[in-house]
Design an enzyme around this catalytic site. Structure first.
Site, PDB file in Angstrom:
ATOM      1  N   CYS A 119       0.815  -1.222   0.000  1.00  0.00           N
ATOM      2  CA  CYS A 119       0.000   0.000   0.000  1.00  0.00           C
ATOM      3  C   CYS A 119       0.847   1.271   0.000  1.00  0.00           C
ATOM      4  O   CYS A 119       0.332   2.356  -0.265  1.00  0.00           O
ATOM      5  CB  CYS A 119      -0.949   0.004   1.193  1.00  0.00           C
ATOM      6  SG  CYS A 119      -2.075  -1.381   1.184  1.00  0.00           S
TER       7      CYS A 119
ATOM      8  N   HIS B 236      -2.970   7.239   3.239  1.00  0.00           N
ATOM      9  CA  HIS B 236      -3.452   6.004   2.610  1.00  0.00           C
ATOM     10  C   HIS B 236      -4.869   5.720   3.107  1.00  0.00           C
ATOM     11  O   HIS B 236      -5.140   5.745   4.301  1.00  0.00           O
ATOM     12  CB  HIS B 236      -2.514   4.853   2.966  1.00  0.00           C
ATOM     13  CG  HIS B 236      -3.050   3.511   2.583  1.00  0.00           C
ATOM     14  ND1 HIS B 236      -3.567   3.251   1.338  1.00  0.00           N
ATOM     15  CD2 HIS B 236      -3.148   2.350   3.282  1.00  0.00           C
ATOM     16  CE1 HIS B 236      -3.965   1.995   1.288  1.00  0.00           C
ATOM     17  NE2 HIS B 236      -3.727   1.422   2.458  1.00  0.00           N
TER      18      HIS B 236
ATOM     19  N   ASN C 130     -10.129   0.307   0.193  1.00  0.00           N
ATOM     20  CA  ASN C 130      -8.661   0.315   0.199  1.00  0.00           C
ATOM     21  C   ASN C 130      -8.151  -0.174  -1.152  1.00  0.00           C
ATOM     22  O   ASN C 130      -8.286  -1.351  -1.475  1.00  0.00           O
ATOM     23  CB  ASN C 130      -8.174  -0.590   1.342  1.00  0.00           C
ATOM     24  CG  ASN C 130      -6.660  -0.620   1.468  1.00  0.00           C
ATOM     25  OD1 ASN C 130      -5.945  -0.177   0.568  1.00  0.00           O
ATOM     26  ND2 ASN C 130      -6.176  -1.137   2.583  1.00  0.00           N
TER      27      ASN C 130
HETATM   28  O1  UT7 Z   1      -3.729  -1.174   3.659  1.00  0.00           O
HETATM   29  C1  UT7 Z   1      -2.747  -1.723   4.480  1.00  0.00           C
HETATM   30  C2  UT7 Z   1      -2.962  -1.382   5.865  1.00  0.00           C
HETATM   31  N1  UT7 Z   1      -4.171  -1.988   6.373  1.00  0.00           N
HETATM   32  C3  UT7 Z   1      -4.778  -1.414   7.372  1.00  0.00           C
HETATM   33  O2  UT7 Z   1      -4.387  -0.352   7.775  1.00  0.00           O
HETATM   34  C4  UT7 Z   1      -5.941  -2.123   8.021  1.00  0.00           C
HETATM   35  C5  UT7 Z   1      -5.893  -1.886   9.483  1.00  0.00           C
HETATM   36  N2  UT7 Z   1      -6.920  -2.591  10.250  1.00  0.00           N
HETATM   37  C6  UT7 Z   1      -8.229  -2.275  10.188  1.00  0.00           C
HETATM   38  O3  UT7 Z   1      -8.640  -1.429   9.435  1.00  0.00           O
HETATM   39  C7  UT7 Z   1      -9.160  -2.950  11.164  1.00  0.00           C
HETATM   40  O4  UT7 Z   1      -8.392  -3.667  12.123  1.00  0.00           O
HETATM   41  C8  UT7 Z   1     -10.170  -3.908  10.494  1.00  0.00           C
HETATM   42  C9  UT7 Z   1     -11.216  -3.109   9.765  1.00  0.00           C
HETATM   43  C10 UT7 Z   1      -9.452  -4.838   9.546  1.00  0.00           C
HETATM   44  C11 UT7 Z   1     -10.896  -4.748  11.552  1.00  0.00           C
HETATM   45  O5  UT7 Z   1     -11.528  -3.916  12.496  1.00  0.00           O
HETATM   46  P1  UT7 Z   1     -11.371  -4.207  14.060  1.00  0.00           P
HETATM   47  O6  UT7 Z   1     -12.176  -3.204  14.750  1.00  0.00           O
HETATM   48  O7  UT7 Z   1      -9.894  -4.228  14.338  1.00  0.00           O
HETATM   49  O8  UT7 Z   1     -12.043  -5.613  14.208  1.00  0.00           O
HETATM   50  P2  UT7 Z   1     -11.400  -6.980  14.695  1.00  0.00           P
HETATM   51  O9  UT7 Z   1     -10.456  -7.511  13.689  1.00  0.00           O
HETATM   52  O10 UT7 Z   1     -10.890  -6.783  16.092  1.00  0.00           O
HETATM   53  O11 UT7 Z   1     -12.675  -7.909  14.754  1.00  0.00           O
HETATM   54  C12 UT7 Z   1     -13.733  -7.679  15.670  1.00  0.00           C
HETATM   55  C13 UT7 Z   1     -14.821  -8.694  15.422  1.00  0.00           C
HETATM   56  C14 UT7 Z   1     -14.331 -10.134  15.363  1.00  0.00           C
HETATM   57  O12 UT7 Z   1     -15.304 -10.947  15.960  1.00  0.00           O
HETATM   58  P3  UT7 Z   1     -15.090 -11.528  17.445  1.00  0.00           P
HETATM   59  O13 UT7 Z   1     -13.821 -12.337  17.360  1.00  0.00           O
HETATM   60  O14 UT7 Z   1     -14.962 -10.312  18.306  1.00  0.00           O
HETATM   61  O15 UT7 Z   1     -16.333 -12.330  17.664  1.00  0.00           O
HETATM   62  C15 UT7 Z   1     -14.283 -10.434  13.883  1.00  0.00           C
HETATM   63  O16 UT7 Z   1     -14.445 -11.809  13.594  1.00  0.00           O
HETATM   64  O17 UT7 Z   1     -15.451  -8.437  14.147  1.00  0.00           O
HETATM   65  C16 UT7 Z   1     -15.467  -9.653  13.384  1.00  0.00           C
HETATM   66  N3  UT7 Z   1     -15.373  -9.315  11.976  1.00  0.00           N
HETATM   67  C17 UT7 Z   1     -16.454  -9.068  11.202  1.00  0.00           C
HETATM   68  N4  UT7 Z   1     -17.761  -9.067  11.464  1.00  0.00           N
HETATM   69  C18 UT7 Z   1     -18.604  -8.755  10.452  1.00  0.00           C
HETATM   70  C19 UT7 Z   1     -14.257  -9.190  11.220  1.00  0.00           C
HETATM   71  N5  UT7 Z   1     -14.577  -8.850   9.964  1.00  0.00           N
HETATM   72  C20 UT7 Z   1     -15.933  -8.768   9.923  1.00  0.00           C
HETATM   73  C21 UT7 Z   1     -16.858  -8.471   8.908  1.00  0.00           C
HETATM   74  N6  UT7 Z   1     -18.169  -8.464   9.212  1.00  0.00           N
HETATM   75  N7  UT7 Z   1     -16.470  -8.174   7.657  1.00  0.00           N
END
Ligand code: UT7
Length: 321
Positions: A113, A248, A278
């Site tokens: 990225c 980004h 993204n």
């Molecule tokens: O481009 C390169 C750089 N990339 C980035 O900068 C991305 C950085 N990270 C992020 O943007 C965020 O961490 C994400 C958007 C990827 C995830 O958000 P989060 O608030 O960190 O969520 P999480 O990964 O902690 O997941 C929370 C919950 C989980 O469920 P449990 O384990 O708490 O039951 C996930 O399984 O949300 C669940 N989850 C979803 N639920 C519905 C993960 N993806 C989804 C989804 N829909 N698409």
């Protein structure tokens, strides 16, 4: 001193739009989750016959037209991409062919990225050395082909697109003031995609993008903010001098957190992640083109481009528009 000035911008996103509601139909996710956690409402997806070099060629034609530069006048083409249709030839060579940029030498830069900022930094140095007078710097990706559409942790985040800028060598105040690049391979396992070299006998069975989103989030906010301050300090400038920043576009919550850390109001942190998601290396040049064509930046404005991605890699460019 000779500077590389951005004389034209262009962008292109594929026609097909996939909304969060479309994803709800086949994935255990919801529009509510995606919007509240990422700010993304929709993403564009390339047609079967469109590759990264096709998207890039469309974006480049617009940037060249704005700059009043003919393809044959280009000395250099540098492309930030990790989703080219070939491992080799480079996407740069394919774009050179499609544009008819006969005398330009062309190559790709792999920094995920952060690819556009790394490509831009390369081009700026060629301008400074004097051998290159007109260059084309591109970020182009078809990220939707790198994700597992059954993995809700990653597939909802990405979209396809391309952005391009034309650089011209000029004396004066305007142009790219400095670029600042960083890498830390110790964090490589937080975000990666296995490549063709991963297996000695056969193509990798699982070639999808893997990400520990939560961990990446934390590092991204700090790195994007720190590198912005580094660029300002290197030029004896202050946060207050900035008209707008173009981080980004990975997640609206990351953009908000950077704005907070840098004491910049939301109007100064450009965001179009809601519309394009993204797009990896394409995200900054698409954002810049949208802002420029939308009249949000004017000659003389100080702007900052800052990127973060797999590697880990991060970097910034400070620009007097
Ligand atoms: O481009 C390169 C750089 N990339 C980035 O900068 C991305 C950085 N990270 C992020 O943007 C965020 O961490 C994400 C958007 C990827 C995830 O958000 P989060 O608030 O960190 O969520 P999480 O990964 O902690 O997941 C929370 C919950 C989980 O469920 P449990 O384990 O708490 O039951 C996930 O399984 O949300 C669940 N989850 C979803 N639920 C519905 C993960 N993806 C989804 C989804 N829909 N698409």
């Amino acid at each position: 001193m000779i500077k590389a000035r951005i004389a034209g911008t262009g962008s292109y996103v594929p026609e097909k739009v996939v909304t969060n509601f479309d994803l709800e139909k086949f994935l255990d996710t919801s529009d509510e989750w995606i919007v509240s956690r990422t700010g993304i409402h929709q993403r564009h997806v390339a047609a079967a016959d469109e590759n990264a070099s096709d998207l890039a060629t469309q974006a480049s034609r617009k940037a060249l037209e704005m700059a009043g530069v003919a393809p044959e006048e280009l000395d250099l083409i540098v492309v930030g991409t990790v989703t080219g249709e070939f491992t080799f030839p480079s996407s740069g060579c394919m774009i050179q062919k499609k544009l008819g940029a006969r005398k330009a030498f062309a190559f790709d830069v792999s920094a995920a990225c952060s690819g556009f900022i790394f490509a831009l930094s390369n081009a700026v140095n060629y301008h400074r050395l004097g051998g290159v007078k007109r260059s084309l710097v591109i970020g182009s990706e078809v990220m939707t082909r790198t994700v597992d559409w059954k993995d809700r942790n990653t597939c909802v985040l990405f979209g396809d697109g391309a952005g391009a800028v034309v650089l011209v060598s000029e004396e004066g105040e305007r142009g790219i003031l400095s670029t600042h690049l960083h890498s830390d391979g110790n964090f490589s396992e937080l975000l990666y995609q296995p490549g063709l070299g991963a297996s000695p006998t056969e193509p990798p069975q699982d070639h999808f993008v893997k990400m520990q989103g939560n961990e990446v989030f934390k590092v991204a906010v700090k790195a994007l903010s720190d590198v912005a301050l580094e660029a300002l300090e290197a030029n004896g400038l202050r946060k207050e001098d900035l008209k707008m920043i173009f981080p980004h576009q990975a997640n609206k919550r990351i953009l908000d957190a950077i704005g907070k850390r840098l004491d910049l109001g939301p109007e100064k942190v450009f965001s179009n992640v809601d519309q394009v998601a993204n797009t990896s290396a394409a995200s900054i040049p698409i954002a810049l083109d949208h802002a420029h064509r939308g009249g949000k930046i004017q000659p003389g404005d100080l702007i900052l481009l800052n990127a973060f991605g797999g590697g880990l890699t991060w970097g910034a460019a400070l620009v007097r528009w």
